[in-house]
Design an enzyme around this catalytic site. Structure first.
Site, PDB file in Angstrom:
ATOM      1  N   CYS A 131     -28.917 -49.300  35.617  1.00 55.77           N
ATOM      2  CA  CYS A 131     -28.217 -49.090  36.891  1.00 55.77           C
ATOM      3  C   CYS A 131     -29.011 -48.129  37.767  1.00 55.77           C
ATOM      4  O   CYS A 131     -28.984 -46.915  37.549  1.00 55.77           O
ATOM      5  CB  CYS A 131     -26.811 -48.558  36.617  1.00 55.77           C
ATOM      6  N   CYS A 134     -26.884 -45.688  39.749  1.00 53.12           N
ATOM      7  CA  CYS A 134     -26.358 -44.582  38.939  1.00 53.12           C
ATOM      8  C   CYS A 134     -27.442 -43.554  38.630  1.00 53.12           C
ATOM      9  O   CYS A 134     -27.214 -42.360  38.693  1.00 53.12           O
ATOM     10  CB  CYS A 134     -25.811 -45.106  37.611  1.00 53.12           C
ATOM     11  N   ASP A 135     -28.608 -44.013  38.244  1.00 57.22           N
ATOM     12  CA  ASP A 135     -29.594 -43.123  37.645  1.00 57.22           C
ATOM     13  C   ASP A 135     -30.856 -42.886  38.480  1.00 57.22           C
ATOM     14  O   ASP A 135     -31.639 -41.978  38.176  1.00 57.22           O
ATOM     15  CB  ASP A 135     -30.038 -43.689  36.283  1.00 57.22           C
TER      16      ASP A 135
HETATM   17  C1  FAD Z   1     -25.842 -46.249  31.575  1.00 55.56           C
HETATM   18  C2  FAD Z   1     -24.856 -46.403  32.691  1.00 55.56           C
HETATM   19  C3  FAD Z   1     -24.727 -45.398  33.609  1.00 55.56           C
HETATM   20  C4  FAD Z   1     -23.806 -45.535  34.639  1.00 55.56           C
HETATM   21  N1  FAD Z   1     -23.709 -44.513  35.529  1.00 55.56           N
HETATM   22  C5  FAD Z   1     -22.832 -44.621  36.551  1.00 55.56           C
HETATM   23  C6  FAD Z   1     -22.737 -43.560  37.519  1.00 55.56           C
HETATM   24  O1  FAD Z   1     -23.449 -42.567  37.449  1.00 55.56           O
HETATM   25  N2  FAD Z   1     -21.836 -43.735  38.505  1.00 55.56           N
HETATM   26  C7  FAD Z   1     -21.047 -44.849  38.630  1.00 55.56           C
HETATM   27  O2  FAD Z   1     -20.238 -44.914  39.547  1.00 55.56           O
HETATM   28  N3  FAD Z   1     -21.146 -45.861  37.739  1.00 55.56           N
HETATM   29  C8  FAD Z   1     -22.019 -45.777  36.716  1.00 55.56           C
HETATM   30  N4  FAD Z   1     -22.134 -46.799  35.831  1.00 55.56           N
HETATM   31  C9  FAD Z   1     -21.304 -47.991  36.024  1.00 55.56           C
HETATM   32  C10 FAD Z   1     -19.897 -47.742  35.463  1.00 55.56           C
HETATM   33  O3  FAD Z   1     -20.013 -47.311  34.127  1.00 55.56           O
HETATM   34  C11 FAD Z   1     -19.072 -49.008  35.549  1.00 55.56           C
HETATM   35  O4  FAD Z   1     -19.029 -49.470  36.879  1.00 55.56           O
HETATM   36  C12 FAD Z   1     -17.640 -48.727  35.084  1.00 55.56           C
HETATM   37  O5  FAD Z   1     -17.654 -48.234  33.762  1.00 55.56           O
HETATM   38  C13 FAD Z   1     -16.793 -49.989  35.157  1.00 55.56           C
HETATM   39  O6  FAD Z   1     -15.531 -49.676  34.644  1.00 55.56           O
HETATM   40  P1  FAD Z   1     -14.596 -50.786  34.019  1.00 55.56           P
HETATM   41  O7  FAD Z   1     -13.357 -50.069  33.631  1.00 55.56           O
HETATM   42  O8  FAD Z   1     -14.481 -51.944  34.927  1.00 55.56           O
HETATM   43  O9  FAD Z   1     -15.352 -51.344  32.740  1.00 55.56           O
HETATM   44  P2  FAD Z   1     -15.983 -50.640  31.453  1.00 55.56           P
HETATM   45  O10 FAD Z   1     -16.267 -49.214  31.661  1.00 55.56           O
HETATM   46  O11 FAD Z   1     -17.090 -51.542  31.050  1.00 55.56           O
HETATM   47  O12 FAD Z   1     -14.810 -50.730  30.366  1.00 55.56           O
HETATM   48  C14 FAD Z   1     -14.425 -51.941  29.801  1.00 55.56           C
HETATM   49  C15 FAD Z   1     -13.420 -51.651  28.712  1.00 55.56           C
HETATM   50  O13 FAD Z   1     -12.872 -52.882  28.250  1.00 55.56           O
HETATM   51  C16 FAD Z   1     -12.787 -52.846  26.840  1.00 55.56           C
HETATM   52  N5  FAD Z   1     -12.718 -54.228  26.370  1.00 55.56           N
HETATM   53  C17 FAD Z   1     -13.586 -55.243  26.572  1.00 55.56           C
HETATM   54  N6  FAD Z   1     -13.138 -56.382  25.970  1.00 55.56           N
HETATM   55  C18 FAD Z   1     -11.944 -56.056  25.399  1.00 55.56           C
HETATM   56  C19 FAD Z   1     -10.985 -56.777  24.638  1.00 55.56           C
HETATM   57  N7  FAD Z   1     -11.148 -58.082  24.332  1.00 55.56           N
HETATM   58  N8  FAD Z   1      -9.885 -56.137  24.189  1.00 55.56           N
HETATM   59  C20 FAD Z   1      -9.671 -54.813  24.495  1.00 55.56           C
HETATM   60  N9  FAD Z   1     -10.546 -54.086  25.231  1.00 55.56           N
HETATM   61  C21 FAD Z   1     -11.666 -54.696  25.663  1.00 55.56           C
HETATM   62  C22 FAD Z   1     -14.008 -52.043  26.412  1.00 55.56           C
HETATM   63  O14 FAD Z   1     -13.861 -51.533  25.096  1.00 55.56           O
HETATM   64  C23 FAD Z   1     -13.997 -50.951  27.476  1.00 55.56           C
HETATM   65  O15 FAD Z   1     -13.123 -49.915  27.082  1.00 55.56           O
HETATM   66  C24 FAD Z   1     -23.023 -46.699  34.775  1.00 55.56           C
HETATM   67  C25 FAD Z   1     -23.163 -47.722  33.845  1.00 55.56           C
HETATM   68  C26 FAD Z   1     -24.057 -47.574  32.808  1.00 55.56           C
HETATM   69  C27 FAD Z   1     -24.196 -48.668  31.804  1.00 55.56           C
END
Ligand code: FAD
Length: 309
Positions: A131, A134-135
């Protein structure tokens, strides 16, 4: 019987839980195999509002969980294996156990594609990242040569963004033309700080021994000649896979598997709502996922209110 089951415990899931909990709905959050979601895999988050010095990703997610639990949200370590959304109430199978619920908020996120190299895995967060937004601005990448792997719109966007920070950005692509849209490809190739490396694949990220990224070994797929490109960071931009397979055939998904939201946070199934990266292939940020989680919970609350009338 649950009022609201939130599937996923990332920014989208815990924000949805916070709003649903404050509405007195005692949501059940199923964490999946990655409690706290993707943000727990990163160290410093510098762009989440309210933290002028930045915040550790794990700490931010722990705080979100505590905040939601304070108002009655409940966490359960479980993965949804199947979802029957054709019946009312909905029926989920969570690690073999049935869970019935009146509403569902899908917040399952999207996983990034990996190159599949051992060295990539070992150097993740030590110079290998997925990302740029992000980084990219981290001090370790400033005025350093950087590498982006990929050839689509995302790779082009990441490469262009990184030219603000890096001394030069090598764009490594396995073909001899970019897959990105014409305008994006033209803009990328016209940028003097972006150097395309055509017909090439990364075979190793260097240097595992030093425990940080110092370069990449690339192979030209036409000539098989290998070379090394020095760099301080490797940004892998070869796509994402939304975690939505279990909803296929019931929830409307686009051709890449992202949930197609209707009227904000609703889906084609009344009572099923969606939030976060599993429905967003454009922004993919913690704050946008959190915002969508808020919207999904408000929609769920309104839906339950109409049900009880
Ligand atoms: C290395 C890295 C650094 C990042 N840094 C930043 C940053 O600095 N700033 C920023 O704004 N964004 C950053 N991001 C992006 C950010 O992490 C994502 O946009 C954000 O986490 C999305 O949130 P979400 O809740 O949609 O999904 P996710 O955080 O991906 O969470 C998904 C959840 O669903 C669960 N899940 C999946 N399938 C199932 C299932 N079948 N049953 C039950 N649970 C399930 C998983 O266990 C998880 O808990 C970064 C991403 C990465 C990879």
């Amino acid at each position: 019987m649950q009022n609201v089951v939130v599937i996923g415990s990332g920014c989208a899931g815990w924000t949805a839980a916070l709003y649903a909990a404050r509405a007195g709905l005692q949501p059940l959050v199923l964490t999946g195999t990655q409690p706290g979601g993707l943000l727990t895999t990163t160290t410093i988050v510098e762009n989440f509002p309210g933290f002028p010095e930045g915040v550790d990703g794990f700490e931010l997610m722990s705080r979100m969980q505590k905040q939601a639990e304070r108002f009655g949200a409940r966490a359960s370590f479980g993965t949804v294996e199947t979802a029957d959304l054709s019946r009312s109430p909905f029926m989920l199978t969570v690690d073999g156990e049935p869970v019935e619920t009146r509403t569902v908020i899908i917040a399952t996120g999207a996983s990034h594609r990996h190159l599949g190299l051992t060295s990539e895995h070992k150097l993740e967060n030590k110079g290998v990242t997925y990302c740029a937004t992000c980084d990219g601005a981290l001090p370790v990448f400033r005025n350093q040569p950087l590498v982006v792997v990929g050839g689509g719109d995302s790779a082009c966007e990441e490469a262009t963004y990184l030219t603000r920070f890096g001394s030069v950005v090598y764009l490594i692509h396995r073909r001899d033309t970019l897959r990105a849209s014409k305008i994006m490809a033209e803009r990328t190739l016209a940028n003097p700080k972006i150097k395309p490396v055509w017909d090439s694949v990364v075979t190793e990220v260097l240097d595992v021994q030093q425990d940080k990224v110092t370069g990449v070994r690339v192979k030209n797929v036409k000539t098989n000649v290998e070379s090394v490109i020095d760099c301080a960071g490797v940004f892998v931009a070869i796509g994402h896979v939304p975690n939505t397979q279990i909803f296929k055939g019931q929830i409307d998904l686009d051709e890449n598997g992202y949930v197609i939201p209707k009227h904000g946070a609703s889906t084609n199934v009344p009572g099923v709502f969606v939030a976060g990266d599993c429905a967003d292939h454009v922004y993919r940020q913690a704050i946008t996922a959190a915002g969508m989680g808020c919207a999904a919970a408000i929609e769920a609350e309104r839906y339950l209110a109409t049900m009880s009338q």
